[in-house]
Scaffold this motif. Sequence first.
Motif, PDB file in Angstrom:
ATOM      1  N   ASP A 184       0.811  -1.210   0.000  1.00  0.00           N
ATOM      2  CA  ASP A 184       0.000   0.000   0.000  1.00  0.00           C
ATOM      3  C   ASP A 184       0.851   1.268   0.000  1.00  0.00           C
ATOM      4  OD1 ASP A 184       1.030  -0.318   2.530  1.00  0.00           O
ATOM      5  OD2 ASP A 184      -0.815   0.260   3.572  1.00  0.00           O
ATOM      6  N   ILE A 185       2.114   1.152  -0.368  1.00  0.00           N
ATOM      7  CA  ILE A 185       2.985   2.336  -0.360  1.00  0.00           C
ATOM      8  C   ILE A 185       2.525   3.365  -1.382  1.00  0.00           C
ATOM      9  CG2 ILE A 185       4.664   1.429  -2.030  1.00  0.00           C
ATOM     10  CD1 ILE A 185       5.431   3.488   1.147  1.00  0.00           C
ATOM     11  N   ASP A 186       1.769   2.923  -2.397  1.00  0.00           N
ATOM     12  CA  ASP A 186       1.249   3.879  -3.370  1.00  0.00           C
ATOM     13  C   ASP A 186       0.279   4.854  -2.710  1.00  0.00           C
ATOM     14  OD1 ASP A 186      -0.466   1.723  -2.967  1.00  0.00           O
ATOM     15  OD2 ASP A 186      -1.195   1.688  -5.036  1.00  0.00           O
ATOM     16  N   SER A 187      -0.563   4.367  -1.797  1.00  0.00           N
ATOM     17  CA  SER A 187      -1.485   5.259  -1.084  1.00  0.00           C
ATOM     18  C   SER A 187      -0.716   6.244  -0.214  1.00  0.00           C
ATOM     19  CB  SER A 187      -2.452   4.443  -0.219  1.00  0.00           C
ATOM     20  OG  SER A 187      -3.272   3.623  -1.023  1.00  0.00           O
ATOM     21  N   TYR A 188       0.359   5.779   0.407  1.00  0.00           N
ATOM     22  CA  TYR A 188       1.186   6.662   1.227  1.00  0.00           C
ATOM     23  C   TYR A 188       1.785   7.777   0.377  1.00  0.00           C
ATOM     24  CZ  TYR A 188       4.835   8.272   4.385  1.00  0.00           C
ATOM     25  OH  TYR A 188       5.641   9.062   5.174  1.00  0.00           O
ATOM     26  N   TYR A 189       2.280   7.424  -0.804  1.00  0.00           N
ATOM     27  CA  TYR A 189       2.851   8.437  -1.702  1.00  0.00           C
ATOM     28  C   TYR A 189       1.784   9.441  -2.140  1.00  0.00           C
ATOM     29  CZ  TYR A 189       7.717   7.135  -2.474  1.00  0.00           C
ATOM     30  OH  TYR A 189       9.071   6.949  -2.318  1.00  0.00           O
ATOM     31  N   GLU A 190       0.574   8.960  -2.412  1.00  0.00           N
ATOM     32  CA  GLU A 190      -0.491   9.874  -2.816  1.00  0.00           C
ATOM     33  C   GLU A 190      -0.802  10.878  -1.710  1.00  0.00           C
ATOM     34  OE1 GLU A 190      -3.683   7.190  -3.862  1.00  0.00           O
ATOM     35  OE2 GLU A 190      -3.411   7.678  -5.978  1.00  0.00           O
ATOM     36  N   GLN A 191      -0.808  10.419  -0.468  1.00  0.00           N
ATOM     37  CA  GLN A 191      -1.203  11.282   0.645  1.00  0.00           C
ATOM     38  C   GLN A 191      -0.079  12.184   1.134  1.00  0.00           C
ATOM     39  OE1 GLN A 191      -4.194  11.630   1.935  1.00  0.00           O
ATOM     40  NE2 GLN A 191      -5.239  10.012   0.795  1.00  0.00           N
ATOM     41  N   ASN A 192       1.184  11.756   0.999  1.00  0.00           N
ATOM     42  CA  ASN A 192       2.276  12.426   1.686  1.00  0.00           C
ATOM     43  C   ASN A 192       3.412  12.940   0.809  1.00  0.00           C
ATOM     44  OD1 ASN A 192       1.689  11.805   4.740  1.00  0.00           O
ATOM     45  ND2 ASN A 192       1.307   9.900   3.631  1.00  0.00           N
ATOM     46  N   ILE A 193       3.538  12.445  -0.399  1.00  0.00           N
ATOM     47  CA  ILE A 193       4.709  12.769  -1.213  1.00  0.00           C
ATOM     48  C   ILE A 193       4.371  13.682  -2.383  1.00  0.00           C
ATOM     49  CG2 ILE A 193       6.597  11.851  -2.609  1.00  0.00           C
ATOM     50  CD1 ILE A 193       6.843  11.091   0.326  1.00  0.00           C
ATOM     51  N   ILE A 194       3.396  13.309  -3.193  1.00  0.00           N
ATOM     52  CA  ILE A 194       3.166  14.044  -4.437  1.00  0.00           C
ATOM     53  C   ILE A 194       2.353  15.312  -4.196  1.00  0.00           C
ATOM     54  CG2 ILE A 194       3.316  11.910  -5.759  1.00  0.00           C
ATOM     55  CD1 ILE A 194       0.275  12.126  -6.254  1.00  0.00           C
ATOM     56  N   GLY A 195       2.526  16.271  -5.094  1.00  0.00           N
ATOM     57  CA  GLY A 195       1.779  17.516  -5.014  1.00  0.00           C
ATOM     58  C   GLY A 195       2.161  18.450  -6.144  1.00  0.00           C
ATOM     59  N   GLY A 196       1.309  19.434  -6.390  1.00  0.00           N
ATOM     60  CA  GLY A 196       1.574  20.403  -7.439  1.00  0.00           C
ATOM     61  C   GLY A 196       0.761  20.144  -8.684  1.00  0.00           C
ATOM     62  N   THR A 197       0.901  21.022  -9.646  1.00  0.00           N
ATOM     63  CA  THR A 197       0.116  20.950 -10.870  1.00  0.00           C
ATOM     64  C   THR A 197       0.385  19.643 -11.617  1.00  0.00           C
ATOM     65  OG1 THR A 197       0.201  23.344 -11.102  1.00  0.00           O
ATOM     66  CG2 THR A 197      -0.352  22.081 -13.081  1.00  0.00           C
ATOM     67  N   GLY A 198      -0.676  18.876 -11.845  1.00  0.00           N
ATOM     68  CA  GLY A 198      -0.563  17.641 -12.603  1.00  0.00           C
ATOM     69  C   GLY A 198       0.135  16.512 -11.888  1.00  0.00           C
ATOM     70  N   ALA A 199       0.307  16.596 -10.559  1.00  0.00           N
ATOM     71  CA  ALA A 199       1.050  15.570  -9.828  1.00  0.00           C
ATOM     72  C   ALA A 199       0.392  14.201  -9.953  1.00  0.00           C
ATOM     73  CB  ALA A 199       1.170  15.966  -8.362  1.00  0.00           C
ATOM     74  N   PHE A 200       1.215  13.156 -10.045  1.00  0.00           N
ATOM     75  CA  PHE A 200       0.697  11.796 -10.160  1.00  0.00           C
ATOM     76  C   PHE A 200       1.722  10.799  -9.640  1.00  0.00           C
ATOM     77  CE2 PHE A 200       3.081  12.462 -14.034  1.00  0.00           C
ATOM     78  CZ  PHE A 200       3.657  11.233 -14.331  1.00  0.00           C
ATOM     79  N   ILE A 201       1.252   9.576  -9.382  1.00  0.00           N
ATOM     80  CA  ILE A 201       2.160   8.475  -9.083  1.00  0.00           C
ATOM     81  C   ILE A 201       2.060   7.443 -10.191  1.00  0.00           C
ATOM     82  CG2 ILE A 201       2.015   8.808  -6.590  1.00  0.00           C
ATOM     83  CD1 ILE A 201       0.273   6.239  -6.511  1.00  0.00           C
TER      84      ILE A 201
END
Length: 241
Positions: free
Chosen positions: A183-200
């Motif tokens: 579930d590390i993808d959910s962690y990245y969505e909540q805590n790592i990515i951000g900004g215009t057009g951000a994605f994992i």
Amino acid sequence: MAALPALSLGLAGPAIAQQAGQADLALVLAADCSGSVREEHYVLQQRGYADAFSHPKVVDAILSGLHGAVAVCYFQWSGPSLHNLLLPWTLLKSRADVLAFGAALGKVPRSIFGGGTAPGEAIDFGSALLEADRLPFRATRRVIDVSGDGRNNRGQPPALARDRAVARGITINGLPILHMEPDIDSYYEQNIIGGTGAFIMPARDYASFAEAIRRKLILEIAARPQTGGPQTSGPQTSLHG
């Protein structure tokens, strides 16, 4: 870095790079080298980077922008104070440039072998590389590409660093590797990515890294997907291979 002869093709200093002009994108590649990344995983990771920058679709994406050029650098990270910039800023504006950078990525030695996992400090380090006094090119967009296989266990909460970067107009995208924490993808969505057009762009395991980084680079370079404006928190876009 004398062991990386490809650097002589233009991966060197600002004095040369400042003459190269405008880039469609300034991209920081931030690679996790914490203790959970075993040596065989590191080899697969670097092979994946090298393969991605030799893929025709990645080359085409780089050369088809308004300026036909992308500035890129690469560093390794783990704990709060462990960050090594191994490939400095270079402008990729021809097929030969792209292939040379990919070859150099494939030969980069591992310089960090543990020290915890501190993605917040990695984001801060990447943000500093995108400051005007460190970035020797004019870039339309600025992106930090964070790859990793675990949660923060050292240093500041990564969301704080993310929000500071986003406030400065930087986008953080993520390539979470799911082989240890599904579930590390959910962690990245909540805590790592951000900004215009951000994605994992999650990778199922290190064997899937090459395909994930290739798809991710194409989307980053083409500036897709777009979300309409800067964001600083919460889930954004998840693209599963």
